[in-house]
Design a protein around this motif. Sequence first.
Motif, PDB file in Angstrom:
ATOM      1  N   LYS A 129       1.172  -1.231   0.253  1.00 21.18           N
ATOM      2  CA  LYS A 129      -0.154  -0.112  -0.264  1.00 21.18           C
ATOM      3  C   LYS A 129       0.778   1.607   0.045  1.00 21.18           C
ATOM      4  CE  LYS A 129      -4.464  -1.703   0.362  1.00 21.18           C
ATOM      5  NZ  LYS A 129      -5.213  -0.738   1.235  1.00 21.18           N
ATOM      6  N   VAL A 130      -0.001   2.397  -0.817  1.00 19.45           N
ATOM      7  CA  VAL A 130       1.084   3.612  -1.166  1.00 19.45           C
ATOM      8  C   VAL A 130       0.421   4.527  -0.196  1.00 19.45           C
ATOM      9  CG1 VAL A 130       2.871   2.801  -2.630  1.00 19.45           C
ATOM     10  CG2 VAL A 130      -0.179   3.750  -3.039  1.00 19.45           C
ATOM     11  N   SER A 131       0.632   5.533  -0.591  1.00 19.02           N
ATOM     12  CA  SER A 131      -0.382   7.036   0.237  1.00 19.02           C
ATOM     13  C   SER A 131      -1.168   7.228  -0.540  1.00 19.02           C
ATOM     14  CB  SER A 131       0.594   7.976  -0.155  1.00 19.02           C
ATOM     15  OG  SER A 131      -0.129   9.276  -0.062  1.00 19.02           O
ATOM     16  N   GLY A 132      -2.731   7.097  -0.345  1.00 19.05           N
ATOM     17  CA  GLY A 132      -3.670   7.190  -1.101  1.00 19.05           C
ATOM     18  C   GLY A 132      -4.589   5.911  -0.476  1.00 19.05           C
ATOM     19  N   GLY A 133      -3.880   4.743  -0.399  1.00 20.50           N
ATOM     20  CA  GLY A 133      -4.068   3.580  -0.076  1.00 20.50           C
ATOM     21  C   GLY A 133      -4.411   2.848  -1.802  1.00 20.50           C
ATOM     22  N   LEU A 134      -3.448   3.504  -3.014  1.00 22.31           N
ATOM     23  CA  LEU A 134      -3.128   2.266  -3.302  1.00 22.31           C
ATOM     24  C   LEU A 134      -2.327   1.130  -3.235  1.00 22.31           C
ATOM     25  CD1 LEU A 134      -4.085   2.168  -6.535  1.00 22.31           C
ATOM     26  CD2 LEU A 134      -2.492   3.149  -7.814  1.00 22.31           C
ATOM     27  N   GLY A 135      -2.914  -0.144  -4.071  1.00 24.61           N
ATOM     28  CA  GLY A 135      -1.958  -1.308  -4.072  1.00 24.61           C
ATOM     29  C   GLY A 135      -2.372  -2.340  -2.915  1.00 24.61           C
ATOM     30  N   MET A 136      -1.597  -3.129  -2.254  1.00 26.10           N
ATOM     31  CA  MET A 136      -2.293  -4.622  -1.762  1.00 26.10           C
ATOM     32  C   MET A 136      -1.010  -4.491  -0.435  1.00 26.10           C
ATOM     33  SD  MET A 136      -1.069  -8.681  -2.327  1.00 26.10           S
ATOM     34  CE  MET A 136       0.868  -8.952  -1.417  1.00 26.10           C
ATOM     35  N   ALA A 137      -2.510  -4.608   0.867  1.00 25.23           N
ATOM     36  CA  ALA A 137      -2.377  -4.975   2.343  1.00 25.23           C
ATOM     37  C   ALA A 137      -2.116  -6.833   2.921  1.00 25.23           C
ATOM     38  CB  ALA A 137      -2.587  -3.811   2.822  1.00 25.23           C
ATOM     39  N   ILE A 138      -1.657  -6.772   3.333  1.00 24.59           N
ATOM     40  CA  ILE A 138      -1.633  -8.312   4.411  1.00 24.59           C
ATOM     41  C   ILE A 138      -2.330  -7.557   5.712  1.00 24.59           C
ATOM     42  CG2 ILE A 138      -1.445  -9.983   4.115  1.00 24.59           C
ATOM     43  CD1 ILE A 138       0.827  -9.930   2.386  1.00 24.59           C
ATOM     44  N   LYS A 139      -3.483  -7.456   6.211  1.00 20.29           N
ATOM     45  CA  LYS A 139      -3.738  -7.670   7.287  1.00 20.29           C
ATOM     46  C   LYS A 139      -4.618  -8.480   8.529  1.00 20.29           C
ATOM     47  CE  LYS A 139      -5.128  -3.437   5.555  1.00 20.29           C
ATOM     48  NZ  LYS A 139      -6.306  -2.478   5.418  1.00 20.29           N
ATOM     49  N   LEU A 140      -4.640  -8.891   9.331  1.00 26.15           N
ATOM     50  CA  LEU A 140      -5.573 -10.506   9.819  1.00 26.15           C
ATOM     51  C   LEU A 140      -6.813  -9.698  10.929  1.00 26.15           C
ATOM     52  CD1 LEU A 140      -4.825 -12.608  11.991  1.00 26.15           C
ATOM     53  CD2 LEU A 140      -4.878 -10.726  13.853  1.00 26.15           C
ATOM     54  N   ASP A 141      -7.315 -10.686   9.851  1.00 23.71           N
ATOM     55  CA  ASP A 141      -9.193 -10.606  10.197  1.00 23.71           C
ATOM     56  C   ASP A 141      -9.593 -10.544  11.441  1.00 23.71           C
ATOM     57  OD1 ASP A 141     -11.879 -10.442   7.774  1.00 23.71           O
ATOM     58  OD2 ASP A 141     -12.071 -12.300   9.180  1.00 23.71           O
ATOM     59  N   PHE A 173      -6.785   4.589  -7.021  1.00 22.13           N
ATOM     60  CA  PHE A 173      -6.208   6.260  -5.688  1.00 22.13           C
ATOM     61  C   PHE A 173      -7.545   6.514  -5.206  1.00 22.13           C
ATOM     62  CE2 PHE A 173      -4.390   9.525  -5.102  1.00 22.13           C
ATOM     63  CZ  PHE A 173      -2.911   9.419  -4.467  1.00 22.13           C
ATOM     64  N   GLY A 174      -7.162   6.831  -3.574  1.00 19.80           N
ATOM     65  CA  GLY A 174      -8.029   7.136  -2.887  1.00 19.80           C
ATOM     66  C   GLY A 174      -9.374   6.699  -2.640  1.00 19.80           C
ATOM     67  N   ALA A 175     -10.128   5.686  -3.240  1.00 22.23           N
ATOM     68  CA  ALA A 175     -10.624   5.220  -3.121  1.00 22.23           C
ATOM     69  C   ALA A 175     -10.642   4.272  -1.107  1.00 22.23           C
ATOM     70  CB  ALA A 175     -11.307   3.803  -4.043  1.00 22.23           C
ATOM     71  N   SER A 176     -11.870   4.228  -0.882  1.00 22.62           N
ATOM     72  CA  SER A 176     -12.513   3.315   0.495  1.00 22.62           C
ATOM     73  C   SER A 176     -12.858   2.096   0.696  1.00 22.62           C
ATOM     74  CB  SER A 176     -12.879   3.635   1.085  1.00 22.62           C
ATOM     75  OG  SER A 176     -14.456   4.048   0.617  1.00 22.62           O
ATOM     76  N   ASP A 177     -13.115   1.819  -0.642  1.00 24.39           N
ATOM     77  CA  ASP A 177     -13.552   0.091  -0.766  1.00 24.39           C
ATOM     78  C   ASP A 177     -12.075  -0.523  -1.204  1.00 24.39           C
ATOM     79  OD1 ASP A 177     -15.939   0.914  -0.590  1.00 24.39           O
ATOM     80  OD2 ASP A 177     -17.261   1.196  -2.515  1.00 24.39           O
ATOM     81  N   GLU A 178     -12.014  -1.504  -0.315  1.00 23.67           N
ATOM     82  CA  GLU A 178     -11.087  -2.581  -0.694  1.00 23.67           C
ATOM     83  C   GLU A 178     -11.771  -3.902  -1.028  1.00 23.67           C
ATOM     84  OE1 GLU A 178      -7.921  -1.736   2.766  1.00 23.67           O
ATOM     85  OE2 GLU A 178      -9.306  -2.334   3.625  1.00 23.67           O
ATOM     86  N   VAL A 179     -10.499  -4.526  -1.991  1.00 21.29           N
ATOM     87  CA  VAL A 179     -10.978  -6.624  -2.384  1.00 21.29           C
ATOM     88  C   VAL A 179     -10.134  -7.324  -1.790  1.00 21.29           C
ATOM     89  CG1 VAL A 179     -11.343  -7.540  -3.809  1.00 21.29           C
ATOM     90  CG2 VAL A 179     -11.533  -5.576  -4.629  1.00 21.29           C
ATOM     91  N   SER A 180     -11.188  -8.037  -1.008  1.00 24.39           N
ATOM     92  CA  SER A 180     -10.767  -9.086   0.380  1.00 24.39           C
ATOM     93  C   SER A 180     -10.593 -10.157  -0.227  1.00 24.39           C
ATOM     94  CB  SER A 180     -11.054  -8.643   1.706  1.00 24.39           C
ATOM     95  OG  SER A 180     -11.202  -7.088   1.452  1.00 24.39           O
ATOM     96  N   LEU A 181      -9.600 -11.985   0.122  1.00 16.44           N
ATOM     97  CA  LEU A 181      -9.717 -12.156  -0.041  1.00 16.44           C
ATOM     98  C   LEU A 181      -8.648 -12.916   1.646  1.00 16.44           C
ATOM     99  CD1 LEU A 181      -9.249 -14.759  -1.452  1.00 16.44           C
ATOM    100  CD2 LEU A 181      -6.972 -14.424  -2.427  1.00 16.44           C
TER     101      LEU A 181
END
Length: 631
Positions: A512-524, A538-546
């Motif tokens: 993830k870069v500034s603005g939220g674009l890209g991939m992040a790995i988090k804990l559900d 870029f700048g969107a609040s919606d993420e697609v999760s797997l």
Amino acid sequence: MDDSITRTLQTSVSPPASSWVRFLRSYGPTPNNASLFDEYVSAALAKAKVAPIRLNSPQLSNILERVSSGVPGSVLIAGTAGDGKTYHCRSLWSELGGEDRVWSDPEPIKKQSIDGGRIAIFVKDLSELSDEQGDEALSMLERSVLGEEDKEFLVLAANHGQILERLRSLGNRQGRSHPLRKLIQDAFLQSGSQHERLAVFDLSKTAHRHSLEESLDAVSRHPAWSNCLSCSLDMDGRVCPISENRRRLLGENDGRRMAKRLGDLVEIARYNGAHLPVRDLLALSANMILGHPTAREGLMSCSDIVRIQEAGSVENGSIYGNVFGANLPRRRTLSRPVFRVLTGFGIGEETSNAIDGLLVYGTDDSKLSDAFARLVASDAFYGATQSYLAAQRRYLEGDEGARLDEGASAFLKRMESQRQRLFFTLPETEPDFRFWDLTAFRFAGDYLETVAALVQRKAIAESARARLARGLNRIMSGLLLENTDKIFVASSGGFTHSKVSVLCDSELPARKVSGGLGMAIKLDEITGQPRIDITVVFGASDEVSLLLSPIRFEFLCRVAEGALPASFSNECLEDLMAFKARLLRQAELFRSGLELDGEPLPDDGTLYLNFIEIEHNGHGFSRPIAVRVGI
């Protein structure tokens, strides 16, 4: 063994721990192990005259705290068969001053007065109630939860589906949707979702590793084992397989390596959605120590030891095979969830060239001899036994028939046992022999490390992130891309499930870069699993999760390494393709919004496409190409 010694042993008094071993045997996976049911424990203990197997239960103290607090409302103790619902009910009954004699009465509903003038109504198993009794109990539960009753409250034990079905049926007969059904269902599905007047304690949510450790300790550290110290069957050069298995389970010389590895397997199974009730974990613990294929029902008693020693078959009772039910008939093994789950790891069947080379050529190859002596020959009981070395020599030095399928079967079976042993005994400091290579989940160690890092809010290992990125790129494009710093969301121009997609729809950073674009790995937070979140705009609040279960994690890592066994089903690929389709859809919605809000583009018949091309080193890049159509 000398005949006179044998006769002396056979005619002497029973070994000092025989009563305890006989009692423990009833906890094992016998065809009829009724003593595992709480209702039969007291009678079995009285007969064996041994201390009970006690498990520490954090939930019990929480339940007692809730009941003793005086907070109005009822208590629901839920779980699957074997989770210990009746045990918790009985323990709570005793803590509140209830008499054992009353609890043993066949009456399924019992009452106990407690401090503050309140009355606790116990239903130790909802399935034991008739329809009329069940309706009465659920009506009592409803009045208590909805605030219509404060003096009396219910302590109810029930399976998940059982209580939901009873509430559905009761509501239908009353011509309404029962008000408690959704409330309880939400409590089952969403951890932490509680009504202020209904305390739900779901025993199936207990951490598997913790439950396993409790079960192993309760069995292996039981005080009755002290009687074995004076047993003649385990001294003067004789080896009792029961005592030997217990010593290995205790792991005092290797930091409890076996228990830790077994805990890792149970954790991976939990993240894959398997639930192992305490009843099964106790059966596993007993089987690990007592298992032997020639004993009655596959479980040793003290009276079997002389015969096993005489036959020279101590090694057949190896704890490392007993973990997977090797001592049991296949049907009985598959009837137990715990053995089905553990055998699903393929330990014994899965291997690596390095480990098989060690087991086959270790005695003759000078490059392997030190490792063979250290890892195999050092175990005189379950490692390089005389029978193993003899089978190895026949395999290597015998005629051609000794290496064909039928002739080699005996040695190959022994190799399977050695792989099982090595999984539990290989030190982490052996880089050439990775113990996870002996399982179907070769990246399970990385998965557990990833979970641990996310729980501790630390960065995950770069090697794990790189494999996930490379695996995603290869699956979404169908190309052998080596990129780990960017994610290509690719399509084939229309059919999103195409296995080969060379059109780059979006090119995103793998972090993830500034603005939220890209991939992040988090804990559900709900499942406790790692989760891939990708934002394509870029700048969107919606993420697609797997969500990353161990199976999906393994799938991505295997693809990243360039090899995928046929044993993997198409389900993982379909899940990843559906994930890709959602990414493409999010990007399409964003572009549609731009076209509506912005200046219309001239339609000159030019179509702009980004094709994915691959450099000599395997790294991909997108090349824009303008295509004129309609001319």
